[in-house]
Design a protein around this motif. Structure first.
Motif, PDB file in Angstrom:
ATOM      1  N   ARG A 116       0.812  -1.214   0.000  1.00 24.08           N
ATOM      2  CA  ARG A 116       0.000   0.000   0.000  1.00 24.08           C
ATOM      3  C   ARG A 116       0.850   1.270   0.000  1.00 24.08           C
ATOM      4  NH1 ARG A 116      -4.249  -1.427  -2.214  1.00 24.08           N
ATOM      5  NH2 ARG A 116      -5.418   0.349  -1.395  1.00 24.08           N
ATOM      6  N   LEU A 123      -6.628   8.953   3.904  1.00 22.15           N
ATOM      7  CA  LEU A 123      -7.042   8.630   5.276  1.00 22.15           C
ATOM      8  C   LEU A 123      -8.560   8.623   5.410  1.00 22.15           C
ATOM      9  CD1 LEU A 123      -4.424  10.709   7.328  1.00 22.15           C
ATOM     10  CD2 LEU A 123      -4.384   8.261   6.842  1.00 22.15           C
ATOM     11  N   GLY A 168     -10.003   5.671   3.664  1.00 19.39           N
ATOM     12  CA  GLY A 168      -9.545   4.402   4.213  1.00 19.39           C
ATOM     13  C   GLY A 168      -8.749   3.538   3.254  1.00 19.39           C
ATOM     14  N   ASN A 224      -3.240   3.850   5.141  1.00 20.34           N
ATOM     15  CA  ASN A 224      -3.057   4.443   6.462  1.00 20.34           C
ATOM     16  C   ASN A 224      -1.897   5.441   6.451  1.00 20.34           C
ATOM     17  OD1 ASN A 224      -0.541   2.989   6.889  1.00 20.34           O
ATOM     18  ND2 ASN A 224      -1.752   1.164   7.341  1.00 20.34           N
ATOM     19  N   PHE A 225      -1.767   6.166   7.535  1.00 14.02           N
ATOM     20  CA  PHE A 225      -0.798   7.255   7.615  1.00 14.02           C
ATOM     21  C   PHE A 225       0.630   6.743   7.448  1.00 14.02           C
ATOM     22  CE2 PHE A 225       2.043  10.046  10.024  1.00 14.02           C
ATOM     23  CZ  PHE A 225       1.742  11.278   9.464  1.00 14.02           C
ATOM     24  N   GLU A 226       0.972   5.654   8.130  1.00 15.48           N
ATOM     25  CA  GLU A 226       2.343   5.141   8.104  1.00 15.48           C
ATOM     26  C   GLU A 226       2.741   4.699   6.695  1.00 15.48           C
ATOM     27  OE1 GLU A 226       0.033   4.262  10.275  1.00 15.48           O
ATOM     28  OE2 GLU A 226       0.829   5.234  12.107  1.00 15.48           O
ATOM     29  N   ASP A 227       1.846   3.991   5.998  1.00 19.07           N
ATOM     30  CA  ASP A 227       2.167   3.524   4.648  1.00 19.07           C
ATOM     31  C   ASP A 227       2.333   4.685   3.671  1.00 19.07           C
ATOM     32  OD1 ASP A 227       2.217   0.871   5.320  1.00 19.07           O
ATOM     33  OD2 ASP A 227       0.130   0.477   4.739  1.00 19.07           O
TER      34      ASP A 227
END
Length: 245
Positions: free
Chosen positions: A72, A163, A166, A169-172
């Motif tokens: 992702r 975000l 959906g 996610n933030f980290e990816d």
């Protein structure tokens, strides 16, 4: 033959635009005014377009990654690459060519048909240097700044849309922004913005300066200026991409 004649006239026009000004103080005052007209008045447009394009890029990338084996973080990576390499340099410049180019052609064309340019020449002022030079120099400074601003806003738009929907996610997304980053892409795009800035200011100014007739001809000159500037930007983009990448 007609094209060669026009090209020669354009080259002479540009040479006059970069000739030494008579009064530096007046020239600098005009340069400051151009910063406001070309830069500050374009920020809102760049913000809106960049934000939504960044958001759309993220969503389209995510929806086209149907294969679950694809990581992702590629969503953030591809969004960054698209903004860095093409959108924030070429597409934003095309948009500015429409907005700024038509304004320049109309402004100078109106001065031409109302004989304000002849009045400047009568007073011993190099009208091309005074009217066009500050526009070109201001665009050289403003366009790279708008490019960096566009990339930043586009990434924010992509992150928020990812975000909220959906799809990532933030980290990816953040990892994708850092993944395999090549700083030369920024240099390459800034070089392009300098060429594009010169194109969308000098060509409309040339058309406006050579208007003959009335208000109808000024409108036609503005249309031709936008079309020719856009075609030239796309052509130069192809050439620079072949040379620099």
């Amino acid at each position: 033959m007609k094209f060669l004649y026009r090209l020669g006239s354009y080259i002479l026009f540009v040479r006059k635009a970069f000739s030494k000004p008579e009064k530096r103080s007046v020239y600098m005052k005009e340069l400051v005014n151009e910063f406001e007209k070309l830069g500050l008045n374009s920020i809102v447009l760049v913000v809106i377009i960049s934000f939504f394009i960044g958001a759309v890029l993220t969503l389209q990338t995510a929806y086209n990654m149907a294969n679950p084996l694809l990581p992702r973080y590629l969503i953030g990576y591809l969004t960054r690459e698209t903004l860095l390499l093409e959108f924030s340099s070429t597409i934003v410049s095309l948009i500015l060519a429409g907005k700024i180019g038509s304004n320049i052609a109309s402004e100078i064309g109106s001065m031409k048909i109302t004989e304000q340019i002849e009045a400047l020449e009568t007073m011993g002022v190099n009208s091309v240097s005074y009217l066009v030079g500050p526009k070109i120099i201001a665009s050289f400074i403003i366009n790279p700044i708008l490019y960096i601003f566009s990339v930043f806003i586009g990434i924010i738009g992509g992150l928020l849309s990812g975000l909220l929907s959906g799809v990532v996610n933030f980290e990816d997304f953040i990892y994708g922004l850092h993944f395999s980053f090549n700083p030369y892409y920024v240099t390459y795009s800034i070089i392009k913005t300098l060429f594009f800035a010169f194109i969308y200011t000098s060509i409309p100014a040339f058309y406006g300066y050579n208007v003959q007739g009335g208000a109808l001809e000024v409108g036609k000159a503005g249309t031709k200026a936008v079309v020719d500037s856009s075609i030239t930007i796309l052509t130069v983009n192809l050439i620079l991409t072949q040379i620099l990448l």
